[in-house]
Design a protein around this motif. Structure first.
Motif, mmCIF file in Angstrom:
data_model
loop_
_atom_site.group_PDB
_atom_site.id
_atom_site.type_symbol
_atom_site.label_atom_id
_atom_site.label_comp_id
_atom_site.label_asym_id
_atom_site.label_seq_id
_atom_site.Cartn_x
_atom_site.Cartn_y
_atom_site.Cartn_z
ATOM 1 N N ARG A 102 44.651 47.139 45.103
ATOM 2 C CA ARG A 102 45.501 46.127 44.472
ATOM 3 C C ARG A 102 45.074 44.697 44.764
ATOM 4 O O ARG A 102 45.427 43.783 44.012
ATOM 5 N N HIS A 129 42.220 42.475 41.687
ATOM 6 C CA HIS A 129 42.912 42.477 40.402
ATOM 7 C C HIS A 129 42.443 41.359 39.467
ATOM 8 O O HIS A 129 43.144 41.012 38.512
ATOM 9 N N GLY A 187 41.939 47.147 40.640
ATOM 10 C CA GLY A 187 43.338 47.125 41.018
ATOM 11 C C GLY A 187 44.234 46.372 40.063
ATOM 12 O O GLY A 187 45.440 46.212 40.325
#
Length: 462
Positions: free
Chosen positions: A96, A99, A115
């Motif tokens: 995550r 991203h 992510g």
């Protein structure tokens, strides 16, 4: 239950030193948040969570997991209903922090890190009035969505998400970087068009963009007694609608929103949703026969695509169980069975009972991809969500009953992103038997030890 895996302290210290990201273990601040995923039924406690910040972090985490004997799960958006992005007493590679989304409007492409969610993607491309097919909610992870095929509102116009996959960067089970596109590693590239996360950790994907200068919707709600006629009318309209039109039929409890009259809040209603890649005046004309049925609620508006993507977001933490049947036809008998089962949604759950059209660019897509469900014209998708564990049995049985109702018209194929853990045969049906054998050979080449097995798993060919 097996005893917790003991991770050597020296190895854990080495991982922390090797990662630009963060390493979490039980008891650390942030650990419980990091192990929580979308489906509230899943409550697993990994031994280690590696929150990776770079592809090198991913490589180091894989080598750490293999060196310490920890089973490895990979988390992108954490939206899998089966909970495959978290594993008890193992290592979670959490993407995550990775991203970033970089749109290239000149070449009409976008590069998406592993992510990123749909929200990251859609907000990066919207300023250029461009888009690519994304999931129907903003919290879905782009990586798992795309690699699993990727079904969304724009699919009839732009194809599935995987149809728009141009290149992928992966870290393999050996911790090595691999690039895949139509020319480099073409067999792996083929496998990534529907084969999911079986072959490595996708640290970035490059997707094709399309111009999307306008988007509009017509969301019309009917009471249950009017729903069968509304559903049949929607079906008939889609049979001749341009590919710019998508949407679906959805039964749900009327939400406490400003557009819902107070006396209808919580009551079962049936919505017909027209999504249209064009201006609102045209969508009203296209949906005219539905307006003639006198819906009890009308929402007709121009809408930014990124806002449409948020419209049906379901809150995290609810208990979830979903499934799907892909239909070779949708005769009146199938519509009647679909509508009758909606009346049996178990209270007080917040289940959604959905019917989506396919066709258009989905049916016209690459026929040799491991996506045997793309030829189906319709899909029924029971989507059960609820709060109380005491309702587990009733909610899950309702989903299974929906599948049983639809089976006379089912192709047998299924989009695996729409289902949980339903057994090995269901996985084979999701890819097609011949495709599965070919995928198993790719799996054997890139992950012979089945390191990446927490997914709709493909067993490596012997």
């Amino acid at each position: 239950m097996a005893p917790p895996h003991s991770v050597p302290q020296a190895a854990l210290t080495g991982l922390r030193e090797d990662l630009a990201g963060v390493v979490l273990v039980p008891g650390d601040p942030g650990y419980d948040e990091a192990r929580t995923i979308h489906n509230g039924m899943i409550d697993r406690r990994p031994a280690v969570i590696a929150q990776c910040a770079t592809p090198e972090d991913v490589s180091n985490a894989i080598l750490f997991g293999r060196g310490t004997g920890l089973p490895i799960a990979v988390r992108g958006g954490g939206h899998s209903v089966a909970g495959t992005s978290v594993v008890d007493d193992g290592l979670v590679i959490d993407l995550r922090r990775m991203h970033a989304v970089v749109a290239d409007p000149e070449h009409m492409t976008v590069r998406v890190e592993g992510g990123a969610t749909m929200s990251h993607l859609d907000h990066a491309t919207q300023p250029f009035r461009m888009a690519t097919t994304g999931g129907r909610v903003s919290t879905t992870g782009v990586g798992g969505f795309t690699l699993g095929g990727g079904s969304g509102w724009l699919e009839r116009k732009f194809g599935l998400a995987s149809d728009n996959l141009l290149a992928a960067e992966l870290i393999t089970a050996e911790g090595k970087h691999v690039h895949a596109d139509a020319e480099r590693n073409p067999e792996l590239f083929w496998a990534l068009h529907g084969g999911g996360g079986n072959f490595g950790v996708a640290t970035s994907l490059t997707l094709r963009l399309h111009e999307l200068p306008a988007m509009s919707i017509a969301m019309l709600f009917f009471m249950p007694e009017a729903a069968p006629e509304a559903a049949r009318t929607f079906r008939d309209l889609l049979a001749s609608a341009p590919d710019d039109v998508g949407g679906g039929v959805i039964y749900l409890p009327a939400p406490p929103e400003p557009f819902v009259p107070q006396h209808l809040v919580g009551e079962l209603v049936c919505g017909t949703l027209f999504t249209y890649a064009g201006p609102v005046a045209e969508v009203r004309e296209l949906a005219a026969p539905l307006f003639a049925l006198k819906p009890v609620i009308e929402i007709v508006t121009d809408i930014a695509y990124a806002d449409l993507q948020c419209m049906l977001d379901d809150p995290p933490g609810l208990r979830n169980y979903w499934s799907a049947e892909y239909l070779r036809a949708l005769p009146d008998e199938a519509v009647d069975a679909y509508c009758a089962r909606a009346e049996l949604i178990p209270p007080p759950t917040s289940c959604q009972h959905v019917l989506f059209p396919l066709g258009g660019a989905v049916a016209a897509g690459r026929p040799d991809d491991p996506i045997p469900w793309r030829s189906a014209p319709w899909v029924v998708h029971p989507f059960a969500t609820w709060v109380d564990p005491a309702d587990d049995e009733r909610a899950i049985q309702w989903v299974r009953d929906v599948r049983a109702d639809a089976r006379p018209w089912s192709t047998g194929a299924v989009y695996l992103n729409f289902i949980g853990s339903e057994g090995e045969q269901r996985v084979v049906e999701g890819f097609g038997a011949e495709n599965y054998r070919r995928l198993a050979r790719v799996k054997a080449a890139f992950d012979p030890d089945n390191v990446f097995r927490f997914n709709h798993n493909i067993t490596p060919a012997a």
